[in-house]
Design an enzyme around this catalytic site. Structure first.
Site, short mmCIF file in Angstrom:
data_model
loop_
_atom_site.label_atom_id
_atom_site.label_comp_id
_atom_site.label_asym_id
_atom_site.label_seq_id
_atom_site.Cartn_x
_atom_site.Cartn_y
_atom_site.Cartn_z
N LYS A 111 0.84 -1.20 0.00
CA LYS A 111 0.00 0.00 0.00
C LYS A 111 0.87 1.25 0.00
O LYS A 111 0.57 2.23 -0.67
CB LYS A 111 -0.92 0.00 1.22
CG LYS A 111 -2.13 -0.90 1.08
CD LYS A 111 -3.35 -0.14 0.56
CE LYS A 111 -4.54 -1.03 0.30
NZ LYS A 111 -5.27 -1.39 1.53
N LYS A 194 -8.47 -16.70 -13.27
CA LYS A 194 -9.32 -16.26 -12.17
C LYS A 194 -10.14 -15.04 -12.55
O LYS A 194 -9.65 -14.14 -13.21
CB LYS A 194 -8.40 -15.92 -10.99
CG LYS A 194 -9.14 -15.57 -9.73
CD LYS A 194 -8.15 -15.40 -8.58
CE LYS A 194 -8.80 -14.71 -7.41
NZ LYS A 194 -8.38 -13.34 -7.22
N LYS A 197 -11.65 -8.42 -10.04
CA LYS A 197 -11.87 -7.04 -10.43
C LYS A 197 -10.63 -6.43 -11.09
O LYS A 197 -10.73 -5.74 -12.08
CB LYS A 197 -12.27 -6.22 -9.20
CG LYS A 197 -13.60 -5.54 -9.40
CD LYS A 197 -13.96 -4.70 -8.21
CE LYS A 197 -13.52 -3.28 -8.44
NZ LYS A 197 -13.66 -2.43 -7.28
#
Ligand code: TRP
Length: 328
Positions: A111, A194, A197
């Site tokens: 992050k 897979k 998103k």
């Protein structure tokens, strides 16, 4: 009955991968455990979303989970920010969390790399907030994806450390209930393994028939079987996985036979898959629309969930305060 806790990130709409993964596990768990499912809206602040987006995405995800069959009579479903008790436990846990170990978390490092000009303390203490979410109900099982394994390690560490520091056994060490191991993996239609998103290859529960048709017709295939009964290449296996998930056994057998005798036509196969996904989605989509248009009902459900969650949270917190030495 064992207590299960899981947090749902309010990011976007549910797709088939979510449905056959997390949602289906939740549906099963709500019958077997004392479940607390919550929407992690505080966690979402680490990336500074707009206020109107928080409200919207929380309502959306609540409506979608309810539409899928999460039953507020069976499971306690609530919004994280409605249960302020979590914050107090978060503070106590932070007092026993060390800078070094927080900085070493891969999710934090990732992050921090993604948003270098907003490496805030909330990001750093994401794992203590997650631990507070779980430990506030003294959860023992936590259904999470593989990406949450390190956060779960941290949760166990914080539980153990609190118990050691205060010479108590108040917190159990919660186990991950691996979603990846239990869930059916839904492939992408672009030939990737897979549906996700970030892969941009999703069929959403909210997609209408025409959207689904377009997406499915674009699915990657090969030039067809060259010999009878040959093994299916990955992209074709993927299509059959969809048949397996949403079609009848007869339909699956029909196309499997066509594959085996080399008479399969991918156009027909895709049309069938599109139809069957659309039929699968239709009732869920209807219910999503009903819930979404009834915000009073959503509020009522969220409030009653919060009341139940606060009851459990208050009990834990009362004990925790006494253990630490506060006399409330
Ligand atoms: N970190 C989880 C995720 O990104 C969401 C989450 C927050 C969670 N608190 C939790 C999951 C507590 C399980 C238990 O998916």
């Amino acid at each position: 009955m064992e207590t299960v806790v899981s947090g749902i990130r309010p990011t976007g709409n549910l797709h088939l991968g979510n449905y056959f993964g997390a949602v289906k596990s939740f549906l099963q768990m709500q019958n077997e455990y004392n479940c607390y499912f919550f929407i992690a809206d505080w966690h979402s602040l680490t990336t500074r979303p707009k206020p109107e987006n928080i409200i919207k995405s929380t309502q959306t995800i609540l409506a979608e989970y309810l539409a899928c069959g999460i039953d507020p009579e069976k499971a306690t479903i609530y919004i994280q920010s409605d249960v302020k008790e979590v914050l107090e436990l978060y503070l106590y846990l932070n007092m026993n969390a060390y800078l070094g170990e927080m900085e070493r978390c891969t999710t934090f490092k990732e992050k921090a790399r993604k948003q270098p000009d907003n490496v805030n303390a909330g990001l750093l203490t994401y794992p203590t907030l997650m631990a507070a979410d779980i430990l506030i109900h003294r959860g023992v099982k936590v259904p999470v994806g593989k990406d949450q394994e390190q956060n779960m390690e941290m949760t166990r560490k914080f539980a153990r450390r609190f118990n050691t520091v205060y010479e108590t056994e108040i917190f159990p060490e919660p186990a991950s209930f691996s979603l990846a191991a239990k869930a059916l993996k839904v492939p992408g239609l672009d030939g990737s393994g897979k549906m996700g998103k970030s892969e941009g290859n999703c069929i959403y529960l909210m997609d209408d028939t025409e959207t689904i048709r377009k997406k499915v017709m674009k699915a990657v295939t090969d030039s067809g079987p060259i010999a009878p009964n040959s093994e299916k290449p990955e992209v074709i296996k993927n299509l059959f996985t969809f048949l397996d998930l949403v079609s009848t056994k007869d339909t699956y057998a029909y196309f499997n036979e066509k594959w085996n005798d080399c008479s399969i036509r991918y156009g027909d196969l895709k049309k069938q898959i599109a139809l069957d996904i659309a039929a699968f989605n239709a009732p869920i989509r209807e219910r999503i629309k009903e819930y979404s248009s009834n915000t009073d009902l959503l509020d009522k459900i969220a409030k009653s969930g919060a009341d139940k969650a606060r009851e459990s949270a208050t009990k834990t917190l009362k004990e925790v305060r006494e253990i630490i030495g506060f006399r409330f």
